[in-house]
Design an enzyme around this catalytic site. Structure first.
Site, PDB file in Angstrom:
ATOM      1  N   ASN A   1      43.619  36.693  24.979  1.00 35.90           N
ATOM      2  CA  ASN A   1      42.624  36.599  25.397  1.00 35.90           C
ATOM      3  C   ASN A   1      41.609  37.291  24.128  1.00 35.90           C
ATOM      4  O   ASN A   1      42.393  37.904  23.661  1.00 35.90           O
ATOM      5  CB  ASN A   1      42.972  37.578  26.755  1.00 35.90           C
TER       6      ASN A   1
ATOM      7  N   ASP B   1      40.431  37.926  42.810  1.00 33.35           N
ATOM      8  CA  ASP B   1      41.472  39.966  42.083  1.00 33.35           C
ATOM      9  C   ASP B   1      41.734  38.606  40.951  1.00 33.35           C
ATOM     10  O   ASP B   1      42.378  37.622  41.512  1.00 33.35           O
ATOM     11  CB  ASP B   1      42.193  39.226  43.290  1.00 33.35           C
TER      12      ASP B   1
ATOM     13  N   ASP C   1      48.270  35.392  33.040  1.00 31.09           N
ATOM     14  CA  ASP C   1      49.525  35.140  33.181  1.00 31.09           C
ATOM     15  C   ASP C   1      50.104  33.917  34.424  1.00 31.09           C
ATOM     16  O   ASP C   1      50.456  32.556  33.558  1.00 31.09           O
ATOM     17  CB  ASP C   1      50.200  36.008  34.042  1.00 31.09           C
TER      18      ASP C   1
ATOM     19  N   ASP D   1      54.005  45.757  41.042  1.00 31.86           N
ATOM     20  CA  ASP D   1      52.460  45.979  40.879  1.00 31.86           C
ATOM     21  C   ASP D   1      52.756  46.719  42.019  1.00 31.86           C
ATOM     22  O   ASP D   1      52.301  45.948  43.588  1.00 31.86           O
ATOM     23  CB  ASP D   1      51.864  45.075  41.124  1.00 31.86           C
TER      24      ASP D   1
ATOM     25  N   THR E   1      44.045  39.312  38.487  1.00 28.94           N
ATOM     26  CA  THR E   1      44.958  40.614  38.301  1.00 28.94           C
ATOM     27  C   THR E   1      45.875  38.829  38.159  1.00 28.94           C
ATOM     28  O   THR E   1      46.438  38.622  39.063  1.00 28.94           O
ATOM     29  CB  THR E   1      45.677  41.199  39.138  1.00 28.94           C
TER      30      THR E   1
HETATM   31  P1  ATP Z   1      44.426  39.350  33.384  1.00 32.63           P
HETATM   32  O1  ATP Z   1      45.377  40.110  32.228  1.00 32.63           O
HETATM   33  O2  ATP Z   1      44.034  39.391  34.561  1.00 32.63           O
HETATM   34  O3  ATP Z   1      46.049  38.576  33.994  1.00 32.63           O
HETATM   35  P2  ATP Z   1      43.675  37.723  30.574  1.00 32.63           P
HETATM   36  O4  ATP Z   1      42.474  38.264  30.810  1.00 32.63           O
HETATM   37  O5  ATP Z   1      45.133  37.868  30.210  1.00 32.63           O
HETATM   38  O6  ATP Z   1      43.375  37.829  32.676  1.00 32.63           O
HETATM   39  P3  ATP Z   1      41.811  35.626  31.193  1.00 32.63           P
HETATM   40  O7  ATP Z   1      41.047  35.255  29.953  1.00 32.63           O
HETATM   41  O8  ATP Z   1      41.290  36.633  32.517  1.00 32.63           O
HETATM   42  O9  ATP Z   1      42.999  36.236  31.096  1.00 32.63           O
HETATM   43  O10 ATP Z   1      41.698  34.284  32.569  1.00 32.63           O
HETATM   44  C1  ATP Z   1      42.577  33.432  32.110  1.00 32.63           C
HETATM   45  C2  ATP Z   1      42.208  31.956  32.790  1.00 32.63           C
HETATM   46  O11 ATP Z   1      42.429  32.066  34.463  1.00 32.63           O
HETATM   47  C3  ATP Z   1      41.595  31.653  31.825  1.00 32.63           C
HETATM   48  O12 ATP Z   1      41.448  30.985  30.723  1.00 32.63           O
HETATM   49  C4  ATP Z   1      40.602  30.685  33.389  1.00 32.63           C
HETATM   50  O13 ATP Z   1      40.755  29.162  32.904  1.00 32.63           O
HETATM   51  C5  ATP Z   1      41.491  31.842  34.180  1.00 32.63           C
HETATM   52  N1  ATP Z   1      40.505  32.578  34.702  1.00 32.63           N
HETATM   53  C6  ATP Z   1      39.922  34.140  35.073  1.00 32.63           C
HETATM   54  N2  ATP Z   1      39.172  34.448  35.119  1.00 32.63           N
HETATM   55  C7  ATP Z   1      38.303  33.300  36.309  1.00 32.63           C
HETATM   56  C8  ATP Z   1      36.981  33.468  36.865  1.00 32.63           C
HETATM   57  N3  ATP Z   1      36.562  34.132  37.616  1.00 32.63           N
HETATM   58  N4  ATP Z   1      36.932  31.694  37.696  1.00 32.63           N
HETATM   59  C9  ATP Z   1      36.885  30.494  36.891  1.00 32.63           C
HETATM   60  N5  ATP Z   1      38.455  30.660  36.695  1.00 32.63           N
HETATM   61  C10 ATP Z   1      38.934  31.874  35.902  1.00 32.63           C
HETATM   62  O1  RIB Z   2      48.854  40.715  33.602  1.00 30.34           O
HETATM   63  C1  RIB Z   2      49.142  41.294  35.161  1.00 30.34           C
HETATM   64  C2  RIB Z   2      50.385  41.874  34.944  1.00 30.34           C
HETATM   65  O2  RIB Z   2      50.239  43.004  33.367  1.00 30.34           O
HETATM   66  C3  RIB Z   2      50.981  42.469  36.215  1.00 30.34           C
HETATM   67  O3  RIB Z   2      51.636  41.864  37.085  1.00 30.34           O
HETATM   68  C4  RIB Z   2      51.192  44.130  35.626  1.00 30.34           C
HETATM   69  O4  RIB Z   2      52.543  44.174  36.146  1.00 30.34           O
HETATM   70  C5  RIB Z   2      51.001  43.890  33.723  1.00 30.34           C
HETATM   71  O5  RIB Z   2      52.119  43.694  33.759  1.00 30.34           O
END
Ligand code: ATP
Ligand code: RIB
Length: 309
Positions: free
Chosen positions: A188, A250, A256, A15, A252
């Site tokens: 998600n 952040d 996961d 990343d 990101t």
């Molecule tokens: P990414 O693609 O960025 O990895 P995602 O979209 O797959 O994330 P999210 O639903 O955004 O996953 O978040 C996963 C978990 O992280 C949520 O279920 C929650 O527990 C926690 N989380 C994410 N954002 C927040 C936030 N702003 N505050 C508190 N907890 C959060």
């Molecule tokens: O979910 C976050 C991940 O998506 C990053 O680490 C990036 O490498 C992509 O796989």
């Protein structure tokens, strides 16, 4: 307690994260505020999240014969992740992911899959022992779909719990096998929308989308809802687990971190709901720090009561 055994079949990326006040518009150049590089890839991230909590993790993946591949292997070794089934290719570079993160902690990601696309069904079959000796298999959608299907099939044949995180959302319609081979399906909100062709804005929408996924054949849906936490849906009931109120820096890899932690707690013997509740706490810690895997906490950095089983 013996360590929960988890196998991850999935991707590894390197990343490259640029922090900026806002994301650039098309054709626009803007100045960033910071830059970080580190290990990523949804598969590796989930493996690392579980390993940092104390799981015994085996990674099945493919890397390029380059500096990112070498460093990724070292990272696995440092975290005691079994890398016997991490293959190398000279036909492509390791996966990379340029990422942009804005002031609110929201991100945009471009994944260039490289070696991740070259892992084969035969290589996954060669890792059958590792899958069969695990309690939980986790898959995502950053390696070829037929590879994921093979991994899910092996796990089902061997009586291993299957967790499938369909991220990023598939660009083709998923055939029923993927749903039927999954015990706990973890999209998600965006992925749930794309997979069910419906809008997911409210909790009610999310429950409806979850039910639509159950009709496709998954046993249970565990949908992540960003700051709103997560939602468990089965054929008859649903449970919303609220997110924690924190200031996100952040996000990101938050999904996961959540999934790797969920698998750890489930593998440690907790109920699915309790495992998800504790995974929300771990993911909320990760969103307050920069970076992907670097933001995932080790067990020793978390409250001790999270590890009372
Ligand atoms: P990414 O693609 O960025 O990895 P995602 O979209 O797959 O994330 P999210 O639903 O955004 O996953 O978040 C996963 C978990 O992280 C949520 O279920 C929650 O527990 C926690 N989380 C994410 N954002 C927040 C936030 N702003 N505050 C508190 N907890 C959060
Ligand atoms: O979910 C976050 C991940 O998506 C990053 O680490 C990036 O490498 C992509 O796989």
């Amino acid at each position: 307690m013996s360590k929960p055994k988890i196998c991850v079949v999935g991707s590894c990326n390197y990343d490259m994260i640029a922090y900026t006040d806002r994301l650039p518009k098309q054709g626009e150049t803007i100045m960033g505020t910071d830059f970080k590089m580190g290990f990523g890839g949804k598969g590796a991230n989930q493996a690392v999240a579980a390993a940092k909590l104390g799981a015994e993790v085996t990674m099945v993946a493919k890397l390029g014969e380059d500096v990112f591949g070498k460093q990724t292997m070292e990272n696995f070794k440092n975290l005691n992740i079994v890398s016997k089934y991490v293959y190398f290719t000279d036909k492509a570079s390791s996966g990379v992911a340029p990422i942009w993160v804005d002031k609110q902690g929201h991100n945009s990601i471009i994944v260039v899959s490289g070696a991740n696309d070259l892992i084969t069904v035969e290589e996954v079959e060669a890792s059958r022992k590792a899958i069969a000796s695990s309690k939980i298999l986790i898959c995502q959608n950053e390696v070829p779909l037929e590879v994921t299907k093979k991994a899910l099939q092996i796990a089902r044949e061997e009586g291993v719990i299957t967790v499938f995180n369909p991220a990023p959302a598939p660009t083709v319609e998923l055939s029923n096998d993927y749903f039927e081979l999954t015990d706990i399906f973890c999209p998600n909100e965006t992925e749930a929308e794309l997979l069910t062709h419906r809008t997911v804005k409210t909790l009610e929408d999310a429950v409806d989308a979850g039910r639509a996924l159950i009709k496709k054949g998954v046993k249970k849906v565990l949908m992540t809802l960003g700051s709103k936490g997560c939602l468990f849906v089965d054929a008859k009931t649903h449970t919303h687990i609220p997110g924690l109120h924190v200031k996100a820096f952040d996000t990101t890899g938050a999904g996961d971190c959540f999934i790797g932690s969920f698998a750890y707690f489930l593998g440690a013997g907790l109920s699915e709901e309790e495992a998800a509740r504790r995974a929300c706490i771990v993911a909320s810690v990760s969103v307050q720090k920069p970076g992907t895997q670097k933001s995932f906490p080790f067990a020793k950095e978390l409250p001790a009561d999270l590890f009372v089983f």
